[in-house]
Write a protein that holds these residues in place. Sequence first.
Motif, mmCIF file in Angstrom:
data_model
loop_
_atom_site.group_PDB
_atom_site.id
_atom_site.type_symbol
_atom_site.label_atom_id
_atom_site.label_comp_id
_atom_site.label_asym_id
_atom_site.label_seq_id
_atom_site.Cartn_x
_atom_site.Cartn_y
_atom_site.Cartn_z
ATOM 1 N N UNK A 88 0.689 -1.238 -0.146
ATOM 2 C CA UNK A 88 0.037 -0.230 0.022
ATOM 3 C C UNK A 88 1.070 1.247 0.093
ATOM 4 N N UNK A 89 1.920 1.244 0.786
ATOM 5 C CA UNK A 89 2.908 2.164 0.844
ATOM 6 C C UNK A 89 3.269 2.390 -0.624
ATOM 7 N N UNK A 90 3.982 1.442 -1.190
ATOM 8 C CA UNK A 90 4.398 1.569 -2.413
ATOM 9 C C UNK A 90 3.487 2.170 -3.579
ATOM 10 N N UNK A 91 2.127 1.539 -3.376
ATOM 11 C CA UNK A 91 1.121 2.569 -4.358
ATOM 12 C C UNK A 91 0.981 3.897 -4.109
ATOM 13 N N UNK A 92 1.119 4.316 -2.807
ATOM 14 C CA UNK A 92 1.046 5.801 -2.222
ATOM 15 C C UNK A 92 2.147 6.518 -3.137
ATOM 16 N N UNK A 93 3.314 5.828 -2.786
ATOM 17 C CA UNK A 93 4.574 6.597 -3.301
ATOM 18 C C UNK A 93 4.489 6.545 -4.943
ATOM 19 N N UNK A 94 3.810 5.526 -5.601
ATOM 20 C CA UNK A 94 4.121 5.622 -7.180
ATOM 21 C C UNK A 94 2.827 6.642 -7.400
ATOM 22 N N UNK B 172 3.132 16.650 0.297
ATOM 23 C CA UNK B 172 3.859 16.518 1.808
ATOM 24 C C UNK B 172 2.786 15.336 2.194
ATOM 25 N N UNK B 173 1.813 15.774 2.138
ATOM 26 C CA UNK B 173 0.478 14.583 2.747
ATOM 27 C C UNK B 173 0.801 13.058 2.227
ATOM 28 N N UNK B 174 0.942 12.964 0.938
ATOM 29 C CA UNK B 174 1.149 11.577 0.505
ATOM 30 C C UNK B 174 2.463 10.994 1.089
ATOM 31 N N UNK B 175 3.614 11.908 1.163
ATOM 32 C CA UNK B 175 5.135 11.444 1.285
ATOM 33 C C UNK B 175 4.698 10.891 2.750
ATOM 34 N N UNK B 176 4.194 11.901 3.532
ATOM 35 C CA UNK B 176 4.170 11.335 5.196
ATOM 36 C C UNK B 176 3.274 10.219 5.304
ATOM 37 N N UNK B 177 2.356 10.244 4.619
ATOM 38 C CA UNK B 177 1.322 8.894 4.872
ATOM 39 C C UNK B 177 2.283 7.776 4.228
ATOM 40 N N UNK B 178 2.728 7.754 3.104
ATOM 41 C CA UNK B 178 3.637 6.395 2.647
ATOM 42 C C UNK B 178 4.490 5.947 3.666
#
Length: 270
Positions: A219-225, A242-248
Motif C-alpha cells: 500500500x505504501x508503494x502504491x501511495x509513493x507511486x 507532503x501529505x502523501x509522502x508522510x502517509x506513505x
Amino acid sequence: MHMSTVLLSALALVAYLVATASVSLRIFHPAGPHFKTTFSAASLAIVLHMLALTALLFTADGQNFSLLNVISLICWLITVAITVIALRTPTILLLPVVYGFASLVQLATLVTPQYSQIQHFEQHLSLLTHIFLAFIAYAVLVMAMLYSLQVTYISNKLKRKDFTAVSRHMPPLVYAEKLQFRLLLTGTILLGLALLSGALFMDNWLAKDNLHKNVLSFIAFLVFALLCWGHACQGWRGKTANMLTISGSLLLTLAYFGSRFVREVLLDKF
C-alpha cells in the motif's frame, strides 16, 4: 553488551549531541553554525556508531537483527547520507533532526535491554538482497519525507515574506523540491524491487507472520507511486505531496517495525 561496545555507543552519543547543539544553537544566525565543529563531531559520531553497530549486529551466533539494531542501522544510513549531502548543499534544517534522532538511538542502545533476533544471511543470499533493498528504500524514502518537511517550512516562510529564517545556509526552494522528488522516485523504485525480490525468493512471503508487513508495504508503494505519477503528469506538489509522502512513510514504518515492536517490546513485558 560488551564494555567496549558500551564505550563506543556512549562516545557516539556525546559526539552526536555536540553536533546537534552546534547546529541548533546557531541555526538562524546570519553567519550560520560552526560547520567545522558540526561536521567534525558528526563524522566522529558516525564512525563510532558504525563500530558499535558492527559489534552488535555481527555476533558469534550469526547476525543479530533485533528491532533496536535495525533502527540503529537505518538511522546510521540516513545520518551518513544527510551528512554527505550537507557537505555539498545547504541542508541546515535537517541536521539537528537527524543528529538529534541518532543521539536518541544511541541512548536507547545504552539503556534498553538487548534482544536477539539471530539470522544467518550467509546461507540465504536472496534474503540478504531483499533486506538490503528494503533497508535502503526505507532510508531513502524517510529522507524524501524530511526534505518534504523542509520544503514546506521554506515555502511557508517565503509566502509570509519572512526572510530572516531563510538564510544562505538553507537550500533554494526549487532545489530542495527537486531533490525531494528525486529521492522519492529512487526510493519508490527500490521499494518496488524489494517487494518483487521478496515475492520471488521468499518461501514464506504470504505466511501469517509476514502478511500484514507485505500488505502495508505494498500500500505504501502504491501511495509513493501515485505521488510520483501525480508530480510528473499532474504537477502535484506542496501540501498534496507532503501529505502523501508522510502517509506513505508512516505506512512503511508500521510495516517494517509495527509487529516487531509489539512482539519484542510490548508482549515481552507481559
